[in-house]
Design a protein around this motif. Structure first.
Motif, PDB file in Angstrom:
ATOM      1  N   ARG A   1       9.782  34.012  41.439  1.00  0.00           N
ATOM      2  CA  ARG A   1      10.789  34.869  40.798  1.00  0.00           C
ATOM      3  C   ARG A   1      10.943  36.188  41.558  1.00  0.00           C
ATOM      4  O   ARG A   1      12.052  36.620  41.845  1.00  0.00           O
ATOM      5  N   ARG A   2       9.816  36.820  41.911  1.00  0.00           N
ATOM      6  CA  ARG A   2       9.864  38.101  42.637  1.00  0.00           C
ATOM      7  C   ARG A   2      10.498  37.962  44.011  1.00  0.00           C
ATOM      8  O   ARG A   2      10.948  38.948  44.590  1.00  0.00           O
ATOM      9  N   ASN A   3      10.525  36.756  44.558  1.00  0.00           N
ATOM     10  CA  ASN A   3      11.030  36.538  45.912  1.00  0.00           C
ATOM     11  C   ASN A   3      12.334  35.755  45.936  1.00  0.00           C
ATOM     12  O   ASN A   3      12.624  35.038  46.892  1.00  0.00           O
ATOM     13  N   GLY A   4      13.119  35.878  44.887  1.00  0.00           N
ATOM     14  CA  GLY A   4      14.469  35.321  44.885  1.00  0.00           C
ATOM     15  C   GLY A   4      14.597  33.873  44.472  1.00  0.00           C
ATOM     16  O   GLY A   4      15.640  33.267  44.682  1.00  0.00           O
ATOM     17  N   GLY A   5      13.551  33.295  43.895  1.00  0.00           N
ATOM     18  CA  GLY A   5      13.620  31.909  43.451  1.00  0.00           C
ATOM     19  C   GLY A   5      13.444  30.926  44.593  1.00  0.00           C
ATOM     20  O   GLY A   5      13.397  31.296  45.762  1.00  0.00           O
ATOM     21  N   LEU A   6      13.342  29.668  44.217  1.00  0.00           N
ATOM     22  CA  LEU A   6      13.235  28.630  45.244  1.00  0.00           C
ATOM     23  C   LEU A   6      14.602  28.398  45.857  1.00  0.00           C
ATOM     24  O   LEU A   6      15.617  28.402  45.160  1.00  0.00           O
ATOM     25  N   THR A   7      14.611  28.209  47.153  1.00  0.00           N
ATOM     26  CA  THR A   7      15.850  27.936  47.874  1.00  0.00           C
ATOM     27  C   THR A   7      15.634  26.719  48.756  1.00  0.00           C
ATOM     28  O   THR A   7      14.547  26.154  48.812  1.00  0.00           O
ATOM     29  N   HIS A   8      16.677  26.369  49.476  1.00  0.00           N
ATOM     30  CA  HIS A   8      16.612  25.279  50.443  1.00  0.00           C
ATOM     31  C   HIS A   8      15.604  25.585  51.540  1.00  0.00           C
ATOM     32  O   HIS A   8      14.931  24.694  52.060  1.00  0.00           O
ATOM     33  N   ASP A   9      15.510  26.869  51.898  1.00  0.00           N
ATOM     34  CA  ASP A   9      14.622  27.297  52.981  1.00  0.00           C
ATOM     35  C   ASP A   9      13.203  27.505  52.480  1.00  0.00           C
ATOM     36  O   ASP A   9      12.985  27.915  51.346  1.00  0.00           O
ATOM     37  N   MET A  10      12.245  27.245  53.365  1.00  0.00           N
ATOM     38  CA  MET A  10      10.836  27.433  53.063  1.00  0.00           C
ATOM     39  C   MET A  10      10.528  28.921  52.949  1.00  0.00           C
ATOM     40  O   MET A  10      10.890  29.708  53.823  1.00  0.00           O
ATOM     41  N   LYS A  11       9.852  29.295  51.864  1.00  0.00           N
ATOM     42  CA  LYS A  11       9.367  30.662  51.691  1.00  0.00           C
ATOM     43  C   LYS A  11       7.854  30.590  51.829  1.00  0.00           C
ATOM     44  O   LYS A  11       7.196  29.859  51.097  1.00  0.00           O
ATOM     45  N   LYS A  12       7.324  31.375  52.775  1.00  0.00           N
ATOM     46  CA  LYS A  12       5.896  31.282  53.079  1.00  0.00           C
ATOM     47  C   LYS A  12       5.120  32.466  52.522  1.00  0.00           C
ATOM     48  O   LYS A  12       5.622  33.579  52.487  1.00  0.00           O
ATOM     49  N   ILE A  13       3.905  32.156  52.128  1.00  0.00           N
ATOM     50  CA  ILE A  13       2.957  33.183  51.705  1.00  0.00           C
ATOM     51  C   ILE A  13       1.740  33.031  52.606  1.00  0.00           C
ATOM     52  O   ILE A  13       1.074  32.000  52.585  1.00  0.00           O
ATOM     53  N   LYS A  14       1.482  34.053  53.405  1.00  0.00           N
ATOM     54  CA  LYS A  14       0.305  34.021  54.275  1.00  0.00           C
ATOM     55  C   LYS A  14      -0.889  34.607  53.535  1.00  0.00           C
ATOM     56  O   LYS A  14      -0.738  35.277  52.521  1.00  0.00           O
ATOM     57  N   ASN A  15      -2.066  34.340  54.077  1.00  0.00           N
ATOM     58  CA  ASN A  15      -3.280  34.835  53.443  1.00  0.00           C
ATOM     59  C   ASN A  15      -3.205  36.348  53.282  1.00  0.00           C
ATOM     60  O   ASN A  15      -2.804  37.055  54.195  1.00  0.00           O
TER      61      ASN A  15
ATOM     62  N   ILE B   1      -2.205  25.275  56.767  1.00  0.00           N
ATOM     63  CA  ILE B   1      -0.885  25.123  56.156  1.00  0.00           C
ATOM     64  C   ILE B   1      -0.933  24.182  54.955  1.00  0.00           C
ATOM     65  O   ILE B   1      -1.470  23.086  55.039  1.00  0.00           O
ATOM     66  N   CYS B   2      -0.342  24.638  53.856  1.00  0.00           N
ATOM     67  CA  CYS B   2      -0.162  23.813  52.653  1.00  0.00           C
ATOM     68  C   CYS B   2       1.268  24.074  52.187  1.00  0.00           C
ATOM     69  O   CYS B   2       1.527  25.059  51.495  1.00  0.00           O
ATOM     70  N   ASN B   3       2.187  23.219  52.600  1.00  0.00           N
ATOM     71  CA  ASN B   3       3.602  23.423  52.299  1.00  0.00           C
ATOM     72  C   ASN B   3       4.129  22.366  51.345  1.00  0.00           C
ATOM     73  O   ASN B   3       3.594  21.266  51.245  1.00  0.00           O
ATOM     74  N   SER B   4       5.223  22.715  50.702  1.00  0.00           N
ATOM     75  CA  SER B   4       6.017  21.777  49.927  1.00  0.00           C
ATOM     76  C   SER B   4       5.193  21.117  48.833  1.00  0.00           C
ATOM     77  O   SER B   4       4.568  21.813  48.039  1.00  0.00           O
TER      78      SER B   4
END
Length: 148
Positions: free
Chosen positions: A119-133, A55-58
């Motif tokens: 951009r393709r995924n609706g921009g940054l929001t309050h909620d975490m958007k994850k990209i898995k391998n 995990i590499c978040n935020s």
């Protein structure tokens, strides 16, 4: 014989290079942006490699904008998480309050590949958007060679 041993040691010493240091990220949920900027600037200055092996978040994701792409890779266990920056909850009575300035600062560090995904995924929001391998993550960062 002693001269030969010295010569062999001298040749080995000249040809030897220090092992390349590796920062392995396995469970990093982020933290203070300024601390991550300083950390990754030190990594970049030393020429270290970064292996994302979990995990590499935020704020951890600042690695993509500070460490050269050729020095960063992901293993099959890697995932990243992106969200808007927010103020320290210690100063906002425990409530997540978005920081427009902080979010803009984060975005200024991200390479175009990260910005495109956001951009393709609706921009940054309050909620975490994850990209898995997988293919989405590989558009941002290369998979690690098998020896990692």
């Amino acid at each position: 014989m002693r001269g030969l041993a010295f010569l062999v040691l001298a040749v080995l010493a000249v040809g030897a290079t220090p092992a390349e240091a590796v920062l392995r990220i396995t469970r990093d949920h982020g933290g203070y942006v300024e601390e991550y900027k300083a950390k990754y600037e030190r990594v970049r200055a030393k020429g270290e490699r970064v292996v994302i092996d979990g995990i590499c978040n935020s704020a951890c994701t600042l690695v993509f904008g500070i460490v050269p792409p050729s020095k960063v890779c992901v293993t099959p266990r890697a995932s990243i998480g992106l969200h808007q920056a927010y103020y320290d909850k210690a100063f906002t009575f425990g409530i997540k309050v978005t920081s427009v300035e902080g979010t803009s600062d984060l975005m200024s560090y991200y390479p175009q590949t990260v910005k495109d995904w956001i951009r393709r995924n609706g921009g940054l929001t309050h909620d975490m958007k994850k990209i898995k391998n997988g293919p989405d993550l590989w558009k941002i960062v290369d998979p690690c060679p098998e020896d990692f």
